[in-house]
Structure formats: structure tokens, C-alpha cells
Scaffold this motif. Structure first.
Motif, mmCIF file in Angstrom:
data_model
loop_
_atom_site.group_PDB
_atom_site.id
_atom_site.type_symbol
_atom_site.label_atom_id
_atom_site.label_comp_id
_atom_site.label_asym_id
_atom_site.label_seq_id
_atom_site.Cartn_x
_atom_site.Cartn_y
_atom_site.Cartn_z
ATOM 1 N N GLY A 210 0.819 -1.195 0.000
ATOM 2 C CA GLY A 210 0.000 0.000 0.000
ATOM 3 C C GLY A 210 0.856 1.249 0.000
ATOM 4 N N THR A 211 0.359 2.326 -0.599
ATOM 5 C CA THR A 211 1.004 3.639 -0.571
ATOM 6 C C THR A 211 -0.003 4.632 -0.017
ATOM 7 O OG1 THR A 211 2.436 3.152 -2.449
ATOM 8 C CG2 THR A 211 2.062 5.466 -1.943
ATOM 9 N N TYR A 212 0.371 5.294 1.080
ATOM 10 C CA TYR A 212 -0.510 6.255 1.731
ATOM 11 C C TYR A 212 -0.033 7.643 1.326
ATOM 12 C CZ TYR A 212 -1.491 1.995 4.216
ATOM 13 O OH TYR A 212 -1.824 0.700 4.516
ATOM 14 N N ALA A 213 -0.949 8.508 0.870
ATOM 15 C CA ALA A 213 -0.529 9.753 0.234
ATOM 16 C C ALA A 213 -1.443 10.905 0.616
ATOM 17 C CB ALA A 213 -0.510 9.591 -1.288
ATOM 18 N N THR A 214 -0.885 12.119 0.553
ATOM 19 C CA THR A 214 -1.646 13.358 0.633
ATOM 20 C C THR A 214 -0.852 14.417 -0.108
ATOM 21 O OG1 THR A 214 -2.865 14.843 2.097
ATOM 22 C CG2 THR A 214 -0.648 14.192 2.797
ATOM 23 N N LYS A 215 -1.445 15.602 -0.305
ATOM 24 C CA LYS A 215 -0.779 16.656 -1.065
ATOM 25 C C LYS A 215 -0.801 17.980 -0.306
ATOM 26 C CE LYS A 215 -1.511 14.859 -5.741
ATOM 27 N NZ LYS A 215 -1.998 15.159 -7.109
ATOM 28 N N ILE A 216 0.266 18.777 -0.532
ATOM 29 C CA ILE A 216 0.343 20.168 -0.065
ATOM 30 C C ILE A 216 0.242 21.050 -1.303
ATOM 31 C CG2 ILE A 216 1.753 21.905 1.078
ATOM 32 C CD1 ILE A 216 3.066 19.678 2.689
ATOM 33 N N PRO A 217 -0.799 21.895 -1.418
ATOM 34 C CA PRO A 217 -0.946 22.703 -2.636
ATOM 35 C C PRO A 217 0.138 23.775 -2.725
ATOM 36 C CG PRO A 217 -2.585 23.320 -1.003
ATOM 37 C CD PRO A 217 -1.885 22.114 -0.458
ATOM 38 N N GLY A 218 0.532 24.095 -3.972
ATOM 39 C CA GLY A 218 1.510 25.149 -4.203
ATOM 40 C C GLY A 218 0.851 26.499 -4.403
ATOM 41 N N ASP B 51 -12.436 24.779 5.164
ATOM 42 C CA ASP B 51 -12.689 24.548 3.739
ATOM 43 C C ASP B 51 -13.882 23.622 3.562
ATOM 44 O OD1 ASP B 51 -10.483 26.074 3.001
ATOM 45 O OD2 ASP B 51 -9.120 24.346 3.116
ATOM 46 N N SER B 52 -14.603 23.825 2.457
ATOM 47 C CA SER B 52 -15.700 22.922 2.108
ATOM 48 C C SER B 52 -15.114 21.621 1.575
ATOM 49 C CB SER B 52 -16.595 23.583 1.061
ATOM 50 O OG SER B 52 -17.634 22.723 0.687
ATOM 51 N N LEU B 53 -15.754 20.494 1.926
ATOM 52 C CA LEU B 53 -15.227 19.181 1.566
ATOM 53 C C LEU B 53 -16.238 18.404 0.737
ATOM 54 C CD1 LEU B 53 -13.686 18.127 5.024
ATOM 55 C CD2 LEU B 53 -12.568 19.334 3.137
ATOM 56 N N SER B 54 -15.746 17.657 -0.259
ATOM 57 C CA SER B 54 -16.587 16.734 -1.022
ATOM 58 C C SER B 54 -15.866 15.390 -1.097
ATOM 59 C CB SER B 54 -16.861 17.273 -2.434
ATOM 60 O OG SER B 54 -15.669 17.404 -3.175
ATOM 61 N N TYR B 55 -16.662 14.301 -1.206
ATOM 62 C CA TYR B 55 -16.119 12.958 -1.018
ATOM 63 C C TYR B 55 -16.421 12.081 -2.231
ATOM 64 C CZ TYR B 55 -16.194 14.612 3.827
ATOM 65 O OH TYR B 55 -16.016 15.342 4.965
ATOM 66 N N ASN C 275 -10.747 3.163 -0.597
ATOM 67 C CA ASN C 275 -10.004 4.419 -0.525
ATOM 68 C C ASN C 275 -10.976 5.569 -0.736
ATOM 69 O OD1 ASN C 275 -7.111 5.349 -0.290
ATOM 70 N ND2 ASN C 275 -7.778 6.539 -2.048
ATOM 71 N N VAL C 276 -11.032 6.482 0.242
ATOM 72 C CA VAL C 276 -11.907 7.650 0.150
ATOM 73 C C VAL C 276 -11.054 8.876 -0.139
ATOM 74 C CG1 VAL C 276 -13.459 9.170 1.420
ATOM 75 C CG2 VAL C 276 -13.681 6.699 1.655
ATOM 76 N N CYS C 277 -11.402 9.596 -1.200
ATOM 77 C CA CYS C 277 -10.749 10.862 -1.540
ATOM 78 C C CYS C 277 -11.655 12.004 -1.117
ATOM 79 C CB CYS C 277 -10.466 10.949 -3.036
ATOM 80 S SG CYS C 277 -9.099 9.908 -3.590
ATOM 81 N N VAL C 278 -11.053 13.017 -0.461
ATOM 82 C CA VAL C 278 -11.816 14.193 -0.061
ATOM 83 C C VAL C 278 -11.176 15.413 -0.711
ATOM 84 C CG1 VAL C 278 -10.492 14.292 2.105
ATOM 85 C CG2 VAL C 278 -12.610 15.592 1.880
ATOM 86 N N LYS D 43 -13.151 26.839 -5.573
ATOM 87 C CA LYS D 43 -12.232 26.027 -6.370
ATOM 88 C C LYS D 43 -11.632 24.937 -5.502
ATOM 89 C CE LYS D 43 -10.967 29.728 -9.519
ATOM 90 N NZ LYS D 43 -10.639 29.537 -10.866
ATOM 91 N N ILE D 44 -11.280 23.819 -6.164
ATOM 92 C CA ILE D 44 -10.595 22.740 -5.458
ATOM 93 C C ILE D 44 -9.128 23.125 -5.303
ATOM 94 C CG2 ILE D 44 -9.806 20.345 -5.623
ATOM 95 C CD1 ILE D 44 -12.370 19.622 -6.956
ATOM 96 N N ILE D 45 -8.627 23.080 -4.051
ATOM 97 C CA ILE D 45 -7.225 23.426 -3.805
ATOM 98 C C ILE D 45 -6.394 22.201 -3.465
ATOM 99 C CG2 ILE D 45 -7.841 25.758 -3.037
ATOM 100 C CD1 ILE D 45 -7.277 24.744 -0.142
ATOM 101 N N ASN D 46 -7.034 21.083 -3.098
ATOM 102 C CA ASN D 46 -6.246 19.921 -2.687
ATOM 103 C C ASN D 46 -7.126 18.684 -2.661
ATOM 104 O OD1 ASN D 46 -3.888 18.581 -1.764
ATOM 105 N ND2 ASN D 46 -4.619 18.687 0.347
ATOM 106 N N GLN D 47 -6.463 17.502 -2.738
ATOM 107 C CA GLN D 47 -7.159 16.232 -2.574
ATOM 108 C C GLN D 47 -6.432 15.407 -1.508
ATOM 109 O OE1 GLN D 47 -7.167 12.663 -5.395
ATOM 110 N NE2 GLN D 47 -9.196 13.558 -5.813
ATOM 111 N N HIS D 48 -7.192 14.969 -0.512
ATOM 112 C CA HIS D 48 -6.665 14.170 0.604
ATOM 113 C C HIS D 48 -7.237 12.764 0.487
ATOM 114 C CE1 HIS D 48 -4.929 13.486 4.522
ATOM 115 N NE2 HIS D 48 -6.091 13.147 5.041
#
Length: 878
Positions: A152-160, A200-204, A274-277, A284-289
Motif C-alpha cells: 500500500g502507498t498512503y498519500a496526501t498533497k500540499i498545494p503550491g 474549507d468545504s469538503l466533497s467525497y 479508498n476515500v478521496c476528499v 475552487k478545489i485546492i487539494n485532494q486528501h
């Protein structure tokens, strides 16, 4: 919704002793402020890792978590970072005492370790991707196509700064919660809503989980033992019908607004989910967790009160459909209270009641269930009833080179619509979204997209609508026709629809050539080309051909006749476009169409005027109605089998035929003779030459009574004064002659007693049916003046000449033959029967026996009940 401690937000239980220890995890971060270096930021990076308490694999205390931080612009490693375990390690155990109605309770325990470290990162336009790559997940996961060594690879992002030019970001966090018990093929709800420190507003959504290390290389990385120098993310190999977007099949979905997973669970087993938020800021979407977890569906059952709809708003109508999410077969009774404080009748004992509220408002609904053994569970839900909420939107645009305008048309009867979440359906990007009411979006190329809008109201109503969007390579031009006619002295308005600027060419005999609706008056046939431009690069062309005529003609064809009461469609040939018919007598449709239908009741001359603007022409046609020919086949008749009957037909016409003709004699006459073997429909068809070309038919039915098959019985022998029971068959009525010695000559089965004065009698029976048909048969009775006996010949000649071919007993005065047996000279039985009239043919199994003497014995019972035995020998002569 009642929650039970089994799934710790990320997973359900694992089988005790399973060696592969990774049960799930989440990589998240917090912004701590500016870094010490210029243009940098400080983050606290955390990895929440779950481990089965009973696993024999590596412990959390000995786990090494080294993550890779990668540049988003080229997937290169910016730096590794080792995260340190924060003591103590947490532990959560399942408390089955909170589930009184649980059947087959699992033993569940999880350790939770949080690994943390801070890091300073330069602020870049592209931002970063954080990953931890590890092995292994448990073996034999039901929705994955491989059985073991599943990493498994566990990941998240930091927006630029390109995405987030101002401000900073904290990732969402899925906080550990009480779990919901999920049993195979049962409905369930799992709440995976996350929290966000920035508001921030979240969608799943469900999304693909990533593969990772293997059993032989659990921590793949560079030669120095750190993370890989280049990041490659590979999806797990899902097993059909499961996918990353449907990890539990088509019956389970995730609510994009709340993160609640609902539906009917598949068969027992482990499932990777796997749930993406998505984080939304300023529309606007700034990131995906991401959250990667393993759900295990258990072989369990429990009775629980889990009323739905879950707490929220009901916005369809005042009639709310309630049900229990828990569908356990152990539930014995339901008790609902729908929360109307001013009423006492707002209750139900149904499993899935429908309750109609009298007014809007928020109601607390209570459900109590009683399970097997008397266990009781109670739960409540708060439902806001605000009907009349309907999502809708309009789309304007056609060409991919220009923006499309999306206009919200949603309506609500209560409160106001206060949020919009658009997904424009562009598969090549995740930035095709907006949170404003009426956005615009420019598609990168042509094709069909599915745009989706999620709207919410101030009363809590949430609903969505998806509409296909046709994106073309050019703006759409709509023309009412492509080819038309006008008279040379007329003008013609052209009509075009579309968005943009119109130009018509050629600019000859045309008024307003730069409008969508010019007027043209060409003197010769001309093709007008319309160009539609949106002014920013999208252009389309179409054309209308205007055929010009100096005059027109019209031709209705030759006069004709039709059958009376028939309909004829008038069909003129002409270039005219407008029509007028006279008279209106007999017309069944409008008199101003090209092809009206007519049904005149007398000879009528129809006049048509064809017009093309100011050009016109006329023609006439005479329609003469002619009566149909007449056919009369005669009255239906009934005959006996093998009888014949004459048909009597009458016609008014020129020609006739009878069908079928194979059982008719004189088929070419109106009075043929019919002799069918079975009931037959004879059809008389008549044609005429007076102008009505259609045939007329009539049918006569000749019903044939089935053949009467009279049977008086087989010839027989009796002794004088012996009662003989006759038994005739074949019909309904019977008449015997002569009536000598007979008790009743009018029945099927009379009894006959004949004295010694007769040597034999022949009885005839007439058998008839109610229709009068009959047949006759005879029966010969031979009278012996001896006592009852069994006569057996002393010789027989089985040469098949029809005389003396069988050795058979002849019973006289015998009611039944008990047996007749034949033996050879060695005492072997070679034949036997108990049926009167049967005998030996001189063979054994088809083989002829030699000439010689054979022994017989016979026994019978006479009509008085006495047993008679006959023994002797008979000679077989060949």
C-alpha cells in the motif's frame, strides 16, 4: 444512527493471528507557520497507522516510518523524512455489551500508532506530494485480483502557490470514531466525514487505492535505503466487478456532501476502500486528501434500531418514507413515534411506514425494535420536513473554443438555496469545478460531458442533478429547412437560430444579410450560405437552397372508382406548397393539406388548387363509389360421418370460387356437393368487374359428426339357461334385435337367457348419437345343451392357413378362465394364459416346436361359481 465499536473509521476486524499487519492508515499535515528560511513554511507531518492486536507481524513500536516528499511538477524526491512514534500506542477493543442483540460477535482489537515530525519546505508553485510506501496488507482481499504480497502507498498533497496564491493549508483529518457493524448482505451506514481546520468545504468520492511494497521488498526506495528518487503511483489491480470507484459493488455508494457510505454489503470478506476528499476554497478545489482502509464484512447479524432517513432534511413532499436500516431477520416487532407533539396517533408498528406530516418543521422520530429473546433497542433521528426542493440548471454554449454558461434554475418552497457545487464532467482534470451560482467553463475539446450540480438550502435540503453537455467543434446553427421552393415573383423569410453573429451570402436579392432572419427574393435558384461566429474563434456554416420557379403545374391523375365505404388518399403531383380542395363532401381530413383522405358516398368531382406563393395551378379528379360484390354461402349444416350435403350459394358479381375444393364435387357451380371427413368451413369468394376490385366472402360451416363405431361384443358360447351379460359400446342410444331372452333391448348391456330349444342366435345392435347418426354391429351366441364345460381340441395344425392354427380352450358356461397351461413331454411348462380366446401357436420364444403330443390342463369358474378342471393331451401336426 447507532454506531458499534467494530470498524475504527478506517477498517473492520481481521482474523486473529494474520501475519500481514498493516490494517490501514492516513497521512496528514498541519501548517505550523513560516519557516526559518525565507519563502518557506513549517509543517507537522503525521501518519496514523492501524495494526491488528492479534497480528504476529511487526509491532508499531518497531515500525520505521520514512516518508518521501516529492515535487508535484516532476515527481522528483525533494527529501525523505523519518516520522517518530508518539507514545503511548493507543488501543481500542470491541465492547459487545453495547450490542445486546448481536449474533456471532467477533473478537476485535486494534492498536493505533501516530508517527510525527516537523519539516520546513520551500514555498513552490507546484507544491508537494507526501507518501509512505509499505507492505503488506492482509492476504486474500476480496476485491483485489492478487491473493498475497499486497502493498500500500498512503498519500496526501500540499498545494503550491499556483493553486493557493494566498494563505496556507491544513489537510483534512478523518478522526477515529466508533465503528458501525457491517454484516454480509445487510444494509449499513459508515460515517467517513472529515474535519478541516481551515473551514474549507469538503466533497467525497471513492477512488483507486495505490499499490506499494511487496513481501520481498516491503520498503522500496533508492540505493541508500530511503524513498524512491522518482514517485510512481500505481493503482491496485481490482477484481471485477469491483473498481476503485465501486469498491463494494454497485449496491454501495458514498454521499459526496457528507462522506457517509451506505448500501447493502457484499459477501463476507476483506475489501480495500479508498476515500478521496476534495478541499474547496473560494469555489475552487485546492487539494485532494486520501484515506486508505480495509473493511471486513462479517458473518454476523443483530437486531438494532437504525431509523432512516438519517438526521437531516426530507425535501420531497410531506409524506416521509421511513424504514429501519437494520434488516435483521431476528427483529420481531417495530414501534415508531413520528414526533408530532400535538398528536397521539403519529405512531406505527410497520417495518417501513409512510407518515404524512401536516406542516413543515423539524421532528424527532423514535424507533424501538424488539429482537429474538426479547432484546430491545431504541434510536432516534431528527427529520426536517421542507418539501418542494428541486435541483435544475440550464446550459448555454456549443463550441469547445468558447466558455459554456451554466445557470442555476433550482427552486425551493422553504428557505433559500445557499450553496452550489458544480462538476462540469471534464475527465482530463480535477479542476473542472465551481461553487458559485452561475459559473462558466471552457472545455478543452469536443465530446459529450456529464455536468453535475449539487445544491443545498438553508433548511438542510441537499440534492443533485446530472445533465449531458454536447460540446461541438463549432457553434450550433439550427435551420428549419435546407431546401425550399418559391415563385419568381415572391419573397421568402429565412430563419436561423444560434448564439453569435450571423452573415448570409451571396448578398444578392437579400434584405438584412447580417441578421439571423433575412428576407430573400432571388430570380433564379440560389444557395444562401449562413456563417455563425461567436467573435472569439468559433465559426460554423450551413446553407439553404432556394429553388425558383416561374410557374407550377398540378396533376391529380386519371378518374377512378373505389369500393363503397372505402377511403382513398388523394395524391396530386406538383411543386406547390399550399393546397385547397373543393368540395368538402366526403373529405375525412383538412381541405388545406396536400394528401387528404376522402370517402365519398356518391360520384364526386374534387378540385385542387396548388399554390407556390403567387404561382398557382388547378386540376380535377372524379371519384366514383361502386358497391362491393355480394356473396351468400347459405346456412350452416350438420351431417353424419361419410354423408354428403349440397351447398347453395348466391352471388351478385362476375366471378366466384369455393375453397377448399378438395372435398367438393361440382366446385365450379354455386351448388356443389360437399363430403368432408371432418368439420369444414367452405368460403365463397366473389369478384366483380364494375369498379370495386376488392373481393367479398361468405362462409358456410359443414359440421361433421364423428363416425359412430358400433361394437356389439365378441361372438361367444353359453350353455342353455345361462345368463349372458351383453355390453355394446360406441354411442349414446342402443336398440337390440331380436329381443329373444333379453331383459331390456333398449340399453347397452342387457342380460340374455336362452333355453335349450336354440342352437345359436345372432343379435344385432343399432348404436346412435343425439345428432341422429348411427351404426350397427352383430354378435353370434352359440348355445350348448350340456353342463358348463371347457372344450379343448385333441389336435391342431399351426401352419397359418387360418384353420386350427391355435390350441385354445373353448369355455362354455364359464364365467372366468383361471388358467390354461401347456407342457411338453418332459413336464416343462411352455405356455400359459388366463384370457378367454387366447391359445398356444406351437412356438416357444418364436421357435417352432416339433410335431408330437403335448399335455394341457385348464381350470375355469362357471356362472354358478363352480370350478371346472380339464386335463388331456393334444397332438401338434405339421
Amino acid at each position: 444512527m447507532k454506531k458499534f465499536l467494530i470498524l475504527i473509521v478506517s477498517l473492520l476486524f481481521f482474523i486473529s493471528g494474520f501475519a500481514n499487519h498493516i490494517a490501514g492508515g492516513e497521512l496528514f499535515y498541519e501548517y505550523m507557520g513560516p519557516g526559518a528560511a525565507a519563502n518557506s513554511s513549517k509543517y507537522k507531518i503525521s501518519m496514523r497507522l492501524f495494526r491488528d492486536c492479534h497480528s504476529s507481524g511487526q509491532t508499531l513500536e518497531t515500525e520505521s516510518v520514512v516518508i518521501g516528499i516529492y515535487n508535484n511538477n516532476n515527481s522528483s524526491l525533494q527529501r525523505p523524512l523519518k516520522l517518530l512514534l508518539q507514545y503511548p500506542v493507543g488501543r481500542i477493543d470491541l465492547n459487545t455489551d453495547t450490542i445486546p442483540c448481536l449474533i456471532s460477535a467477533p473478537e476485535v482489537c486494534f492498536q493505533i500508532g501516530i508517527f510525527t515530525e516537523t519539516v520546513e519546505l520551500p514555498n513552490t508553485a507546484a507544491g508537494y506530494t507526501l507518501t509512505w510506501i509499505r507492505c503488506c496488507r492482509p492476504d486474500f482481499i476480496s476485491n483485489i485480483g492478487i491473493n498475497s504480497s499486497i502493498g500500500g502507498t498512503y498519500a496526501t498533497k500540499i498545494p503550491g502557490t499556483a493553486v493557493l496564491p494566498a494563505g496556507h493549508n491544513n489537510s483534512p483529518q478523518f478522526a477515529p470514531k466508533d465503528a458501525a457493524l457491517v454484516c454480509e448482505n445487510k444494509t449499513f451506514v459508515l460515517d467517513f466525514g472529515a474535519s478541516d481546520a481551515d473551514g474549507d468545504s469538503l466533497s467525497y468520492s471513492f477512488c483507486n487505492a495505490y499499490a506499494g511494497g511487496t513481501s520481498t521488498n516491503p520498503n522500496p526506495g533508492n540505493a541508500q535505503g530511503g524513498p524512491p528518487t522518482t514517485l510512481t503511483l500505481t493503482s491496485l489491480p481490482y477484481k471485477l466487478p469491483f473498481t476503485g470507484e465501486r469498491p463494494l459493488g454497485e449496491a454501495v455508494t458514498i454521499n459526496p456532501a457528507t462522506g457517509k457510505i451506505t448500501g447493502r454489503a457484499p459477501d463476507r470478506g476483506r475489501y480495500v476502500i479508498n476515500v478521496c476528499v476534495n478541499e474547496w476554497r473560494n469555489g475552487k478545489i485546492i487539494n485532494q486528501h486520501r484515506k486508505d482502509f480495509i473493511l471486513e464484512i462479517g458473518d454476523c447479524d443483530y437486531a438494532a434500531a437504525e431509523p432512516i432517513p438519517a438526521s437531516g432534511a426530507w425535501c420531497n413532499d410531506f409524506a416521509v418514507n421511513f424504514s429501519n436500516l437494520n434488516t435483521s431477520s431476528t427483529i420481531r416487532s417495530y414501534s415508531w413515534d413520528f414526533g408530532v407533539n400535538t398528536a397521539t396517533s403519529d405512531t406505527s408498528s410497520q417495518a417501513a411506514p409512510v407518515f404524512r406530516y401536516a406542516d413543515t418543521g423539524v421532528y424527532t422520530v423514535k424507533l424501538t425494535v424488539i429482537g429474538a429473546g426479547g432484546c430491545i433497542d431504541t434510536a432516534s433521528t431528527r427529520v426536517g420536513v421542507y418539501p418542494g426542493f428541486k435541483p435544475a440548471f440550464d446550459i448555454k454554449g456549443s463550441c469547445f473554443k468558447t466558455p459554456f454558461t451554466f445557470t442555476d434554475k433550482s427552486t425551493t418552497n422553504y428557505g433559500v438555496i445557499e450553496s452550489w457545487r458544480w462538476d462540469f464532467g471534464e475527465p482530463s482534470t480535477t479542476s473542472d469545478v465551481s461553487a458559485i451560482k452561475n459559473p462558466t467553463y471552457k472545455y478543452p475539446d469536443a465530446g459529450i460531458r456529464n455536468a453535475r450540480l449539487i445544491v443545498t438550502s438553508s433548511k438542510g435540503c441537499v440534492d443533485s442533478i446530472t445533465t449531458p453537455v454536447s460540446v461541438t467543434t463549432a457553434p450550433t446553427i439550427t435551420l428549419p429547412f435546407k431546401d425550399t421552393l418559391i415563385c419568381s415573383v415572391d419573397t421568402l423569410p429565412l430563419r436561423a437560430q444560434g448564439t453569435g453573429t450571423f452573415t448570409w451570402t451571396p448578398a444578392i436579392n437579400i434584405i438584412n444579410p447580417n441578421s439571423p432572419n433575412p428576407v430573400v427574393f432571388p430570380k433564379d435558384t440560389t444557395t444562401y450560405v449562413v456563417t455563425l461566429s461567436d467573435g472569439i474563434g468559433c465559426e460554423n456554416k450551413d446553407s439553404i437552397k432556394v429553388n425558383v420557379l416561374d410557374f407550377i403545374t398540378v396533376d391529380l391523375g386519371a378518374d377512378t372508382s373505389i369500393c363503397s365505404t372505402d377511403i382513398i388518399v388523394l395524391q396530386p403531383k406538383s411543386d406547390g406548397l399550399q393546397w385547397q380542395w373543393t368540395p368538402a363532401d366526403g373529405l375525412l381530413t383538412s381541405a388545406d393539406i396536400k394528401n387528404p383522405a376522402a370517402r365519398p358516398d356518391k360520384t364526386t368531382t374534387y378540385v385542387v388548387t396548388a399554390k407556390l406563393g403567387k404561382c398557382q395551378a388547378k386540376d380535377t379528379i372524379v371519384i366514383k363509389p361502386v358497391p362491393y360484390p355480394i356473396a351468400t354461402a347459405g346456412s350452416d349444416v350438420t351431417i353424419c360421418y361419410a354423408e354428403r350435403t349440397q351447398l347453395t350459394g348466391n352471388i351478385v358479381g362476375a366471378y366466384f370460387t369455393w375453397t377448399p375444393g378438395n372435398s367438393l364435387s361440382g366446385v365450379n357451380t354455386l351448388t356443389p356437393v360437399a363430403g368432408p371427413k371432418s368439420t369444414t368451413n367452405y368460403v365463397l369468394t366473389v369478384l366483380d368487374t364494375m369498379g370495386c376490385p376488392k373481393p367479398t366472402t361468405d362462409t358456410v360451416v359443414v359440421t361433421v359428426i364423428p363416425e359412430v363405431k358400433a361394437f356389439a361384443g365378441n361372438d361367444t358360447s353359453i350353455v342353455a339357461n345361462q345368463p349372458l351379460q351383453l355390453n355394446a359400446t360406441g354411442g349414446t342410444f342402443y336398440s337390440w334385435t331380436p329381443g329373444t331372452g333379453m331383459d331390456n333391448s333398449s340399453i347397452a348391456n342387457p342380460v340374455v337367457v336362452v333355453g335349450p330349444s336354440y342352437d345359436s342366435l345372432v343379435y344385432k345392435v343399432k348404436v346412435s348419437v343425439p345428432e341422429g347418426c348411427f351404426a350397427e354391429d352383430v354378435l353370434k351366441v352359440k348355445v350348448f345343451k350340456t353342463a358348463p364345460d371347457i372344450f379343448i381340441p385333441t389336435a391342431f395344425t399351426p401352419n397359418w392357413d387360418g384353420r386350427n392354427d391355435f390350441l385354445r380352450p373353448i369355455p362354455v358356461g364359464i364365467k372366468s378362465l383361471n388358467y390354461f397351461r401347456v407342457f411338453n413331454r418332459w413336464g416343462q411348462k411352455i405356455y400359459g394364459t388366463s384370457i378367454i380366446g387366447q391359445g398356444w401357436d406351437g412356438t416357444i420364444n418364436g421357435a417352432e416346436q416339433p410335431s408330437g403330443t403335448y399335455i394341457f390342463i385348464a381350470e375355469g369358474t362357471d356362472y354358478l361359481g363352480n370350478h371346472i378342471v380339464k386335463k388331456g393331451t393334444a397332438v401338434l401336426i405339421r
